[in-house]
Each structure stands twice: as structure tokens, then as C-alpha cells.
Design a protein around this motif. Sequence first.
Motif, short mmCIF file in Angstrom:
data_model
loop_
_atom_site.label_atom_id
_atom_site.label_comp_id
_atom_site.label_asym_id
_atom_site.label_seq_id
_atom_site.Cartn_x
_atom_site.Cartn_y
_atom_site.Cartn_z
N ASP A 293 11.21 57.53 -3.24
CA ASP A 293 10.67 56.22 -2.89
C ASP A 293 9.99 56.21 -1.53
N ALA A 294 10.38 57.11 -0.65
CA ALA A 294 9.82 57.15 0.70
C ALA A 294 9.86 58.60 1.18
N MET A 295 9.18 58.86 2.29
CA MET A 295 9.16 60.21 2.84
C MET A 295 10.56 60.60 3.29
N SER A 296 11.00 61.76 2.83
CA SER A 296 12.31 62.27 3.22
C SER A 296 12.13 63.19 4.42
N LEU A 297 12.77 62.83 5.52
CA LEU A 297 12.65 63.61 6.75
C LEU A 297 13.94 64.38 6.97
N ASP A 298 13.84 65.70 7.03
CA ASP A 298 15.07 66.48 7.21
C ASP A 298 15.62 66.28 8.62
N ALA A 299 16.86 66.73 8.78
CA ALA A 299 17.56 66.49 10.05
C ALA A 299 16.82 67.11 11.22
N ALA A 300 16.25 68.31 11.02
CA ALA A 300 15.55 68.99 12.13
C ALA A 300 14.34 68.18 12.57
N THR A 301 13.59 67.64 11.63
CA THR A 301 12.40 66.85 11.98
C THR A 301 12.78 65.58 12.72
N PRO A 343 9.04 56.63 6.19
CA PRO A 343 7.63 56.26 6.01
C PRO A 343 7.26 56.21 4.52
N LEU A 344 6.26 55.41 4.22
CA LEU A 344 5.89 55.16 2.83
C LEU A 344 5.05 56.29 2.25
N LEU A 345 5.02 56.37 0.91
CA LEU A 345 4.26 57.40 0.21
C LEU A 345 3.17 56.81 -0.68
N SER A 346 2.95 55.53 -0.57
CA SER A 346 1.94 54.86 -1.37
C SER A 346 0.88 54.27 -0.45
N CYS A 347 -0.39 54.64 -0.66
CA CYS A 347 -1.47 54.09 0.16
C CYS A 347 -1.53 52.57 0.03
N GLU A 348 -1.25 52.07 -1.16
CA GLU A 348 -1.29 50.63 -1.39
C GLU A 348 -0.21 49.92 -0.58
N GLN A 349 1.02 50.46 -0.60
CA GLN A 349 2.11 49.83 0.16
C GLN A 349 1.86 49.94 1.67
N ILE A 350 1.31 51.07 2.10
CA ILE A 350 1.01 51.23 3.53
C ILE A 350 -0.02 50.18 3.95
N ALA A 351 -1.08 50.01 3.15
CA ALA A 351 -2.11 49.02 3.47
C ALA A 351 -1.54 47.61 3.48
N HIS A 352 -0.56 47.34 2.59
CA HIS A 352 0.07 46.02 2.52
C HIS A 352 0.71 45.67 3.87
N ARG A 353 1.39 46.64 4.47
CA ARG A 353 1.99 46.42 5.79
C ARG A 353 0.92 46.37 6.89
N THR A 354 0.01 47.33 6.85
CA THR A 354 -0.96 47.44 7.94
C THR A 354 -1.90 46.24 7.97
N ASP A 355 -2.24 45.67 6.79
CA ASP A 355 -3.05 44.44 6.76
C ASP A 355 -2.36 43.34 7.57
N LEU A 664 3.35 59.88 11.02
CA LEU A 664 4.51 59.08 10.62
C LEU A 664 4.30 57.61 10.93
N MET A 665 3.75 57.30 12.09
CA MET A 665 3.49 55.91 12.43
C MET A 665 2.50 55.28 11.45
N ALA A 666 1.48 56.04 11.09
CA ALA A 666 0.48 55.51 10.15
C ALA A 666 1.11 55.20 8.80
N GLN A 667 2.01 56.06 8.33
CA GLN A 667 2.57 55.86 7.00
C GLN A 667 3.74 54.89 6.97
N MET A 668 4.26 54.52 8.14
CA MET A 668 5.27 53.45 8.15
C MET A 668 4.62 52.08 8.25
#
Length: 905
Positions: A293-301, A343-355, A664-668
Motif C-alpha cells: 500500500d505504501a513504500m516500505s523503508l527498511d530499518a537501515a534507510t 511515502p505513497l506509490l500512486s501518482c494519483e494519490q500523491i497529486a491528491h495531497r500535493t494539490d 521521499l518528500m515528493a512521494q509523501m
Amino acid sequence: MPSPVESRIAEEAARQKASLRLQSRHQKATPAMRQYLEIKKSHPDSILFFQMGDFYEMFYEDANLAAKILDLTLTSRQSDGEGPIPMCGVPCHAGTAYCSRLLDSGHKVALCDQVEETSAAKKVVKRQVVRVLTPGTVIDPNFLDSKETCYLAALTAHRKEAAWGLSWVDVSTGEFSSCEIAGERAPVLLRGELERIRPRELLVCAGETLPEEVSALSAEWGIRVEARRAEEFLNAWPAERLEEQFPEENFSASLENYPLAVAAAAALVGYLRENQPGGLPHLRPVRIHRLSDAMSLDAATQRNLELVKTAHSGTVRGSLLSLLDKTLTGMGGRLLKKWVLAPLLSCEQIAHRTDAVEELVMKLPEREGLRRALYRVQDIERILGRVGLQSANARDLAGLAASLRALPELLVQVRNLDAGLFRALAAEWDNLEDVAALLESALVDAPPATIREGGLFRDDFDPRLQEMRSASRDGKKWLSDYEARERERADFPVKVGYNRVFGYYLEVSKRFSEKVPEDFIRKQTLVSAERYITAELKEIEEKVIGAEEKAKALEYLLFGQLRAQVEGESKRILAAADRLASLDVIAALAEVAVSHQYVRPEVNEGDEIEIIEGRHPIMDADPALATFVPNDLRIGGSAQILIVTGPNMSGKSTFLRQSALIILMAQMGSFVPARLARIGLVDRVFTRVGAHDRLLEGQSTFMVEMVETATILREATRRSFVVLDEVGRGTSTYDGVSIAWAVVEYLHEAEAHRARTLFATHYHELAEIAKNFPRVGNLTVEVRESGDEVVFLRKVVAGSSDRSYGIHVGRLAGLPPEVLARARELLAELEGAGLRLREAAGGEKRDGRSERLPDPQLSLFGSAPHPLVEALEGLTPDRLSPRGALDKLYELKEIFDTAKRQNRA
């Protein structure tokens, strides 16, 4: 070293033995200690805070343990037949602070309070456990950071397959989620999820072996691990337990598709019912969380990019979250942290927030109006959590009322906005005016903290209460009038007083005791006064005290009813809290974008990433770094891998990190620190940065580096973004160069793992890869030299570097001059030896720059091989006779001696 689970099991076994010892002591104990032992028997795994007057006392093993953790003086009381009883205590009024320290140490605390007045007790004052506190179930605001979640988690496994069920709940807010993780990557993904949610307490199934990654995290963070009976996780009945908690939900389908996730969630519900009063009505139905559903960030990252905590201090200050967190409510702060870590993995959902962020950036009046109204909103989620757990007081409900009164003003601002997110919020908006009106009509403007001493409600809220208060006020006037009459009748000073033993009395100085009227009845003799009662005074007392006590009892009853009414509206209130949290985060991101001059990124389905004049968000915001130099990045397509070389301290690592953070900021859904940013959607960000070990797991610094690199090579895809910083530097030079070279080749050639990669290195040889691999390019950080002085321009440009300027950095760090001078001598010798060796082998000077003392490491990949290499290449030892092997050895020695003489020349 035993695992955390093994340690916890051993600790539980020790507690069971202690429980048996307590039973043997029961017969020899005093009545108060027998009461203590009975209660302790029901809570063997908790430190029992046993109220005795104004103190919480601890005895036996609890006292030994608490005294050590809390740095208390250990004393003792009378013997129980086996010796003095260890004892320590803390004041009741300071109990919160001491409990907090015990919880932070991973222990449970059972609060056992006196539940009847000492004067009413016939023998031993009645006591009972009113709350059991555990690290993962605390709800008291004194124990919680308003913008931090407090998760209790449960973990269970499939005994045959590599699959795990993980569930987590924040009791203070009602948030409840669960997921399943399976396959070869399960341990790594599980570690990443645990790093993201950071539970304070973890329930595991007794007998199951945790992955090493999980055990290490438990020890590193001090998570309280409790081994529960296997029956708590059985798959035969978890759905039934969840449906008891959430009668409107059907978990049959979830049980079929996600059996381990449901089992873990059911274990949490069972544990909560054991430790919390009430029916937990504020819990939200379990949300099945899918890693896709969203970007999975491992512990090291998460650690390397310092998303929510800094590496050096472990605190929020200095992290990306601290920069972005301009939220005004606890709910918004917690939601922002979730967005940062997922962070999100859908361009549509990202745009929904960024709008939505963009519209608030452009519309200052609406942004200020939203933030002005949000400033008045308290933490509705946690207030409702305390309502559900029957611990909310009148101040909580008054705060809820004030918060709800901000909703109409917020709706006005939302309706002035056009972005899809705002339109969706307006469509489902609920002002909750009925709940706010109920609370405001019931409670006084500034209610007291306690709910048992009265003074909570307005006079006109309930006719019965109004009548009792009137009687109480009249009674006090009667007392005042009565005192004046008796003073006039006696013709000497008479004072009306009160205490809990005698009630109201008349106090007369001893020098007038012979003159008191006949109807004065002596009740108490003091050193300098006598106290009396009269029939009329007792009649007034009954009216006054009776009215006050009845009013307090009625207010307590009315408050319980009011709290239940609020509880009945929990779904509506929680939905409003979700809307407020979203508004708070969007407004905060807009505020940050305006303050730091961020731009809206474009996130598309392509594979190219273009960042013009990108800046590191944390360093750019630091006033001490006013001259931060922005840099460009173009990666993807024909430039899949970029090798970044350059000196120490020149800004290579900053460039790598800022690129990952901007993505990451862009996709959140946030604006980003750049002049322009076009981001081809990234499915995961991987980082291998810095040097650290994991001693608890028995891993050296280099081993950690290799484990993290291996994880990246296994899991990165063509849509991933990989940051590699100094791979291979933890071992010998040739080993390190070989590993680094092979890693770059693999990321270039492996069809499924051709991730967009930034690779920073001091191995200058890696720049040669670009000659043979078409999708590899070179970047370097510019340097200006003037004599012995070096200026780092921190500008990333195309090209490569052949120097690291390590000695220059050593001078900046303050190494002694004699050390620096000797280092320069040795460097000249080593680099000179490398140059002569290459020339002896037929190598060429590089563009007439031999005076610059090129790096001897270049000989490994030079254009002409060394004679020794040529001689060894055609050698087959198995085909040599003993005499032939000896001749060959002499031949190799002669080649070596010739090269050595040439070097000395």
C-alpha cells in the motif's frame, strides 16, 4: 547470550517461584500483609504499588527491584518468620514520575489504592488494583509525548512456513492495524516494520523463536517482551474474539486471507482486556495493512536518512520529521510521522495531497484561518481514549467541547478551498454541535481535576443538584448566623469550627469555660480551649453536610452518565479527529514550503529523476549554513548509475542523502527543496551509508555493511532508488575495490535489479567502469587548490576525481603538525612507488600529471598488465614437474627483483 524472549521466560519462572514463597509467608503475616500477599498473588508479573496512607509501598522482591531502578533507600519492617521484610516506598502524589521510570525500564506496575476511608474501615482498609500499567498500554498524558504513538504489538509465526503475523495498537488513540509478512525477505521486512512502528511492548507466542533481527531490535530499544500462552494465538477462534470487540465487523474473510494477522490482533485484544478496565469502546476496527500500500523503508534507510530520529542522539531534533513538523495538534503530529515513514506509490494519490498543499501555499488567508482554528484544538483522539477507558476527567471533556467548537470555523475555511482533498473533507464534515452543546451546558467553564469532590456541573444542569446546592449554601448562612447569635447570647468569643471526627462544634477559650450556657455539651478538651456541640448545631450540620455529600455523589453519578453519552458518539468524534489531523498536516506542509521556499514536485510514471538546484532539507534550514550550495541531479534512462568521486568533506554524502530525501518528500505529498523536481515514481529507497556495528548480533562494521548491501542487491527493482556510500571501505583495498566494482556491475547487468543508483566512493578506479558500461556516468565534487590550501566548492559536476585530500582534512581536524608532515612524506613515497611500478610495466603517464602523484591503486586496472601478472596467467601448477616448478619460481623471483631495482632507480 539469551534472547529477550528467553530472558523474559526466565524472569517469569523466577516470579512464579517468588509467588510460591509468598504463599508460604501468608500464614505468618499481619492482616495488612496478608491483604498485600493476596493481591500480589493475582499480579505476580507486576511491581505492586500498595497504598498505605500517603505512600505507595513495595515489599519483598518488588522492593529489591524497585529500589535498584528508582534509586530508593531499601528498608525493612517486622519479620515474617523468615527474616525482615524488604520494603521501600514513594509518595502517592509523586507516583506518576516513579511509574514512568519503571515503565521505561520495561516493567509492569499494578496500582493498588485504598478504596474506603480509614475511619470507615472496621479492620484493614479495603484496597484493590485500580489499574495495571504496562509500557504499551499507558494512557496517562504524563507518560506520553503528544506527537508520539505508543504501540503495543503482537507477533506470531507459521510454524512451517516463513510467515509472520504482526499486529499493533495504540490504546491511547484507538488505532489498530495488522499485517502478514511472508517469503525469504520476511525477516528483513519484519525488521523494517518494527523499526517503523517502534512498539514499546511486544507480545510473542511462547515457544516460538524470533528472528535474530527482531531479537536484536528488542534488546537495542528496551522493548518489554512478554511470552504469552500459545492458546492466545490459536487460529481456531481469533475471529470470534475480534467480533466480540467489534460486533459490527465480519472477520471471517480476513481470517481466511490473513490468518496470522488476525491471530496477532486477537492476542492483543485478550491482553488489553486483562489489563484495562471497560470494554475498550474507542478501539477502531482492525485495519489490514498490506506492505504494497505504501513504500516500505527498511530499518537501515530509516536510520541512515534520519527520517524521524537522528543517528547521533536518537532524538527527533535534527531529523526530517522535526523540520516538517509545524503541526498544531497531537493528532496531526502523529499522522505526519506516518506519512514520512510510508511515502505513497500512486501518482494519483500523491497529486491528491500535493494539490491540497499547493492551494494552501497560494492562499494565505485560508491557511492562516485553518491554523488559527487548529491552535484551539486539543488531542481529541487521546481524550476519547481516556473516555473509553473510563479515566477521563471533567477537564478532558471541557477540552473536548472547546475543540469541537472550532469545527464550524474550520468548515468555513475548508469550503473556500477547491482541491479534491478539501472537497472530500467538506462532503463528510460533521460539526458535532450537539455534542459540544451538551458538554458546554453541563460543565462549568473551569472544572476541577478530580471528579469526586464536586464543582463539575452548572447549577441549572440538573434540578436535583440545584436544590442540594441551594440547601448547602443556605446551611452555611445558617452557620454564620448561628455563630453570631451564640456569641451575643454568651457575651464572650464563640467560634464555629469543623473536623471530620466531630463534625461542627463550638470552640470556647478555657478562661470562659465556666460561663458556657447549659445547653452546651462538651465534646473535646484542648490545651487552651474547650469544644462543645448543641442540638441546634447538629440539626444545621445534618442539613449542610448532608446536602454537600449528596451533591458530590450526584455529580459523580451525573459525570459517569455524561461520559457514557460522549462514549456513544465515539465513531463520529474519531472521524472528526481524522479530518482535523489531515488538515493539520496539509497546513503544516504548506507552512514549511512557504518558509523555506520549496517547490511543487512532479511525480510521474517515467523512470527518470531530474532535480535542479536541489538542497538538503535539514542543512538548508540551518542558519549556520547560509552558504549551502545547491546541486543538480539527472539520473535514469541512459544514466542509470552515477559514480560520485571527490575529496573527503566535500559534500558527496550530503548530495546522496539530499537526493533520497527529496524523492521521499515528493512521494509523501510534500513540496521539496529545489528549483525544479521531476520524479519518476520510486517503489523503494535503499541506502548503505556510514559505518556502525551491531555487537548484540555479533556483526562487525564491515559485516553490517555487507549485510545491508546484500539486502539491496536482493530487493532493489528497476523502479528503486539506491544510495551507496563507500561500499567496500571496511576491508583491505583490493578486497574493497573488487566488491565495489562487482556491486556496480551487478546493478547494471542484473535485469530485475537495474535500480537508479548513486554510488559515492574514494576508489577512483571505479570511474573507469563508465568506459565499458553504457548506463554508468561519473560525477565529482569540484575543488580549488592554491598552494597547500584546498577549498571545497561543494559543486557536483560531470567528471571524476583522483584525489581524496585526506591529509588536508586531518589538518582541519587538528592533527599535530609532525603527524601531518610525516603523512605527506609517506604519501609521496607510496604514490611515487605506484607510479614507477606502472611505468616499469609499460603504463602511461596520465596527461602529463605525474607530478600530482597519482594513486597507486590505479595499477590494478591499468591498461598494461605487470610482467608478473603475464607470467602467472599462463601458469598451470598441476602440469609442472618438481624441477619445472623450481625453475619457474626462480624466473618469477628474477622478474620481481628487476621491477624492484627499477623502482629504486
